[in-house]
Design a protein around this motif. Sequence first.
Motif, PDB file in Angstrom:
ATOM      1  N   LEU A 105      15.039   3.524  -0.376  1.00 50.91           N
ATOM      2  CA  LEU A 105      13.842   2.702  -0.234  1.00 50.91           C
ATOM      3  C   LEU A 105      13.380   2.700   1.222  1.00 50.91           C
ATOM      4  CD1 LEU A 105      11.781   0.723  -1.459  1.00 50.91           C
ATOM      5  CD2 LEU A 105      13.404  -1.126  -1.000  1.00 50.91           C
ATOM      6  N   VAL A 106      12.148   3.142   1.460  1.00 51.55           N
ATOM      7  CA  VAL A 106      11.558   3.145   2.795  1.00 51.55           C
ATOM      8  C   VAL A 106      11.164   1.723   3.166  1.00 51.55           C
ATOM      9  CG1 VAL A 106       9.638   4.035   4.191  1.00 51.55           C
ATOM     10  CG2 VAL A 106      10.737   5.502   2.496  1.00 51.55           C
ATOM     11  N   HIS A 108       8.694   0.499   5.357  1.00 47.57           N
ATOM     12  CA  HIS A 108       7.276   0.162   5.446  1.00 47.57           C
ATOM     13  C   HIS A 108       6.440   1.439   5.389  1.00 47.57           C
ATOM     14  CE1 HIS A 108       7.590   1.486   9.621  1.00 47.57           C
ATOM     15  NE2 HIS A 108       8.621   0.677   9.757  1.00 47.57           N
ATOM     16  N   PRO A 109       5.162   1.330   5.064  1.00 45.33           N
ATOM     17  CA  PRO A 109       4.315   2.520   4.956  1.00 45.33           C
ATOM     18  C   PRO A 109       4.239   3.295   6.267  1.00 45.33           C
ATOM     19  CG  PRO A 109       3.250   0.653   3.915  1.00 45.33           C
ATOM     20  CD  PRO A 109       4.443   0.108   4.658  1.00 45.33           C
ATOM     21  N   GLY A 112       3.410   9.997   5.033  1.00 48.97           N
ATOM     22  CA  GLY A 112       4.094  10.492   3.843  1.00 48.97           C
ATOM     23  C   GLY A 112       4.630   9.412   2.930  1.00 48.97           C
ATOM     24  N   ASN A 113       4.537   8.156   3.330  1.00 52.35           N
ATOM     25  CA  ASN A 113       5.048   7.045   2.505  1.00 52.35           C
ATOM     26  C   ASN A 113       4.065   5.878   2.568  1.00 52.35           C
ATOM     27  OD1 ASN A 113       7.917   7.898   1.701  1.00 52.35           O
ATOM     28  ND2 ASN A 113       7.940   8.221   3.913  1.00 52.35           N
ATOM     29  N   GLN A 114       2.929   6.030   1.911  1.00 50.03           N
ATOM     30  CA  GLN A 114       1.911   4.986   1.940  1.00 50.03           C
ATOM     31  C   GLN A 114       2.148   3.904   0.896  1.00 50.03           C
ATOM     32  OE1 GLN A 114      -0.436   4.553   4.277  1.00 50.03           O
ATOM     33  NE2 GLN A 114       0.513   6.299   5.300  1.00 50.03           N
ATOM     34  N   SER A 115       3.043   4.186  -0.040  1.00 51.48           N
ATOM     35  CA  SER A 115       3.327   3.206  -1.090  1.00 51.48           C
ATOM     36  C   SER A 115       4.794   3.286  -1.464  1.00 51.48           C
ATOM     37  CB  SER A 115       2.450   3.485  -2.324  1.00 51.48           C
ATOM     38  OG  SER A 115       2.740   4.772  -2.852  1.00 51.48           O
ATOM     39  N   GLY A 116       5.214   2.356  -2.304  1.00 55.79           N
ATOM     40  CA  GLY A 116       6.594   2.359  -2.764  1.00 55.79           C
ATOM     41  C   GLY A 116       7.592   1.926  -1.726  1.00 55.79           C
ATOM     42  N   THR A 117       7.153   1.141  -0.724  1.00 54.64           N
ATOM     43  CA  THR A 117       8.045   0.717   0.339  1.00 54.64           C
ATOM     44  C   THR A 117       8.461  -0.742   0.157  1.00 54.64           C
ATOM     45  OG1 THR A 117       6.377  -0.160   1.868  1.00 54.64           O
ATOM     46  CG2 THR A 117       6.717   2.234   1.869  1.00 54.64           C
ATOM     47  N   ASN A 120       5.550  -3.090   0.758  1.00 53.85           N
ATOM     48  CA  ASN A 120       4.694  -3.245  -0.418  1.00 53.85           C
ATOM     49  C   ASN A 120       5.296  -4.243  -1.400  1.00 53.85           C
ATOM     50  OD1 ASN A 120       4.398   0.037   0.243  1.00 53.85           O
ATOM     51  ND2 ASN A 120       2.464  -0.998  -0.200  1.00 53.85           N
ATOM     52  N   LYS A 143      15.815   4.838   5.606  1.00 49.15           N
ATOM     53  CA  LYS A 143      15.531   5.024   4.178  1.00 49.15           C
ATOM     54  C   LYS A 143      16.810   5.167   3.359  1.00 49.15           C
ATOM     55  CE  LYS A 143      13.588   8.393   0.943  1.00 49.15           C
ATOM     56  NZ  LYS A 143      12.881   9.705   0.815  1.00 49.15           N
TER      57      LYS A 143
END
Length: 324
Positions: A105-106, A108-109, A112-117, A120, A143
């Motif tokens: 799990l990332v 924060h945005p 390459g990772n604007q969502s699913g963080t 969010n 991550k």
Amino acid sequence: MSAPADAAVHDFLLPESAAGKRLDKALAEALPDYSRSRLKQWLEQGALTVDEATPAPKTAVGGGERIRLIVPETPHDESVEPERMQLNIIHEDASILVLDKPAGLVMHPGAGNQSGTLQNALVAYDESLAALPRAGIVHRLDKDTSGILVVAKTFAAHKQLVDDLAERTIKREYEAVSVGVMTAGGHVDAPIDRHPVDRKKMAIREEGREAVTHYRVIHKYRAHTHIRCQLETGRTHQIRVHMAYVRFPLLGDPVYGRRLALPKDASEAFVGALRGFKRQALHAATLGLTHPETGEAMQWSAPRPADFEALLAALAADAREHGK
């Protein structure tokens, strides 16, 4: 500027003792729940006024000025969309949220990772967190590092916890598996900065920021060591960089690691277990802090995730098979 319903409003006169001080310093003393940078931002936005004006932060005050602050309710970053995800919450109260982050799990945005963080997910869990810097995230985990972290739910809690991190009063302990067999624990005191060529990596550099990691042995295996690490500082990739620096890189680390250590006569099952561990073997196990509101000393632990437990079981089985 009119105050929206339910907005936090501060309306007061600067004390006479503030006379001669810079405005930003006087504001920081009068509004200790908010950081100086945050107050400056609100001053620039017009959310904070001084005698109904917005002077420069370096302006000298005379004392007695009327300060009015309407804490903005707009999100800190409106580009972060709420996304419902399951969060493993260990503790929650009005000031803080402590949770166990899974590997993968990332935080924060970003590129390459604007969502699913996590950010969010936090905004979806509690929309009021959108007003805080990065939804209240106080410190970060990579991550692919699992484990415990704290999120602030108010500006006051965020400022206090960030200050506590800087003052090194927050306890953070990790468990890791290093490649190589250590004779004993120790500590690494080596400054860390961006790699001079590969800007995605960190490196030991004399001009870097101070970084101190303490480590001790939990268990030795045939070609690996299960260790516990305690951070004094919190630099990006600190444990990963420091353990590689002392030639005991973390197992599975794709950036700072090295080729798998395969003991002599290792079984196919054991080799498969090592090759199948697809992340750095690092888990944030324990977090201890002083509650930013009550002043109470608190501590929590996050259990090792299933993949980490399976890795330790495979290491132990290989050691038993070879009489170690």
